[in-house]
Write a protein that holds these residues in place. Structure first.
Motif, mmCIF file in Angstrom:
data_model
loop_
_atom_site.group_PDB
_atom_site.id
_atom_site.type_symbol
_atom_site.label_atom_id
_atom_site.label_comp_id
_atom_site.label_asym_id
_atom_site.label_seq_id
_atom_site.Cartn_x
_atom_site.Cartn_y
_atom_site.Cartn_z
ATOM 1 N N GLU A 257 37.645 34.664 36.822
ATOM 2 C CA GLU A 257 36.140 35.713 36.903
ATOM 3 C C GLU A 257 35.345 36.184 37.953
ATOM 4 O O GLU A 257 34.809 36.698 38.655
ATOM 5 C CB GLU A 257 35.517 36.125 35.918
ATOM 6 N N THR A 258 35.170 34.163 38.262
ATOM 7 C CA THR A 258 33.996 34.496 39.372
ATOM 8 C C THR A 258 34.748 33.386 40.402
ATOM 9 O O THR A 258 35.586 32.389 40.084
ATOM 10 C CB THR A 258 32.631 33.348 39.168
ATOM 11 N N ASN B 113 43.295 35.414 35.709
ATOM 12 C CA ASN B 113 41.903 36.012 34.752
ATOM 13 C C ASN B 113 40.596 34.851 34.791
ATOM 14 O O ASN B 113 39.935 34.233 34.128
ATOM 15 C CB ASN B 113 42.624 35.496 33.343
ATOM 16 N N GLU C 119 36.718 40.790 40.296
ATOM 17 C CA GLU C 119 36.987 42.170 39.674
ATOM 18 C C GLU C 119 36.283 43.282 40.981
ATOM 19 O O GLU C 119 36.413 43.956 41.563
ATOM 20 C CB GLU C 119 35.851 42.723 38.335
ATOM 21 N N ASN D 174 31.883 38.074 41.879
ATOM 22 C CA ASN D 174 32.503 38.439 40.232
ATOM 23 C C ASN D 174 33.943 39.013 41.781
ATOM 24 O O ASN D 174 33.984 39.796 42.251
ATOM 25 C CB ASN D 174 32.454 39.978 40.149
ATOM 26 N N ARG E 92 42.678 37.920 40.492
ATOM 27 C CA ARG E 92 42.760 38.520 39.262
ATOM 28 C C ARG E 92 44.106 37.823 37.706
ATOM 29 O O ARG E 92 43.432 38.021 36.555
ATOM 30 C CB ARG E 92 42.770 39.981 39.383
#
Lengths: 206, 206
Positions: free
Chosen positions: A30-31, A28, A68, A66, A25
């Motif tokens: 995302e996947t 940055n 997040e 994902n 995270r």
DNA sequence: CTGTGTGAAGGCTTTCACAGCC
DNA sequence: GGCTGTGAAAGCCTTCACACAG
């Protein structure tokens, strides 16, 4: 959600996954695929996927997870969504160091008070927290509804202090004393025994 | 003696048994049953007996185990017969506390040197040991043939330091950094992650 | 074609049940 | 009678193999 079905070891690994996800995270990302996340957590991809199925299907086939969303789901599962107050009992060498250790706060735990048989020790450097005498322990735990405690007292008083903690309502203990604590079934203990860890290593390098 | 046959978990428990035996010894108890020793170590009697059979038969049926003899046999098995020199890398909060921690010496480990990126920190209180700069690490490990290291550096440099340790000949690492270290097969790592232990407890009190 | 989800197989540990010895 | 030693059974966890979705 029947959490009793989830293997202990899986629960433990969830924390590893969560850690790894936090690093992704901050970068940055995302996947992430099960292969990549598994490597970061030190497990096999199939194990990671199996572990996650205990909580539902978050992955997208052909793509991965994902970061997040999975991250959020794990905090829910682990019960670390809201800040959990913790007390520390035994402000000796190890206890003092743990009070200054930033790792707890970073992972969502707040050490709200420390207790020691000789609270004057607290002088030795601002620990950023009040060190209270043991006589205040029971009242504090009860009033603040504390559920978790870090135990860093000497082995010969560990069981006695444990009994007091449990009587006051503590349900989970992170025990650093080199003793197996006897506790009722509804109380959880995790042991961290540094000498044993070294001893264990020593076996494997013979 | 084919030690590869012995389950990892058994090896770990041997340390627990050894601990419990030491307490019995100081109380001048000569003989102990599997039931009593198992309770002290937090396991079931049958498990204790099964574990011990990996090393031979020390018990006397109808009586129990000789504390002294079993104790000696366990140190042999664990490889803690002679003192094992250990270094500590990363003399921050946690590292400094561990240097002052009496538990290691008590169990037969001598921390012979500490290393830190900023060795001046050592001033902050006699740690009873020299804190050397990281630049001296490789040479020291090689010359003193150090095999075990305690790693208490920040997570972001842990892998890098690990590589250096391994290149110099270290075979076993007790890792406190919140990272899964990538190491070759001949190197053993035991992880101690305090935040994860707390997180784990938190799950069970939901 | 890539990467997840999962029943089934396999492997590892623990527990049982009881034979064997003091 | 008491308690250890141990093959066999049970339980648990991991890994495989592959169906399935994007």
């Amino acid at each position: 959600m029947q959490k009793l079905v989830i293997p202990r070891k899986t629960v433990y690994r969830l924390s590893l996954y969560y850690r790894a996800l936090q690093r992704l995270r901050t970068n940055n990302i995302e996947t992430v695929s099960s292969a990549a996340l598994a490597t970061a957590a030190g497990v096999k991809p199939t194990q990671l996927r199996k572990d996650l199925t205990y909580f539902g299907n978050f992955g997208t086939r052909g793509l991965g997870y994902n970061v997040e969303a999975l991250s959020r789901r794990l905090t829910e599962a682990l019960g670390t969504t809201q800040l959990q107050p913790v007390i520390l009992v035994g402000a000796g060498n190890l206890g003092s160091a743990l009070l200054r250790y930033p790792g707890f706060a970073k992972e969502g735990f707040e050490v709200v008070a420390a207790f020691d048989a000789k609270p004057l020790r607290s002088r030795e450097k601002e620990l950023g927290i009040k060190v209270l005498p043991m006589t205040k322990l029971a009242q504090f735990v009860t009033e603040q509804r504390i559920k978790m405690a870090i135990l860093t007292v000497p082995g010969n008083v560990a069981q006695e202090v444990t009994n007091e903690l449990i009587a006051s309502g503590v349900l989970a203990i992170l025990n650093f004393a080199p003793i197996i604590l006897q506790v009722p079934d509804n109380v959880v203990v995790n042991n961290v025994d540094l000498a044993i860890e070294l001893e264990n290593l020593s076996y494997f390098i013979q």
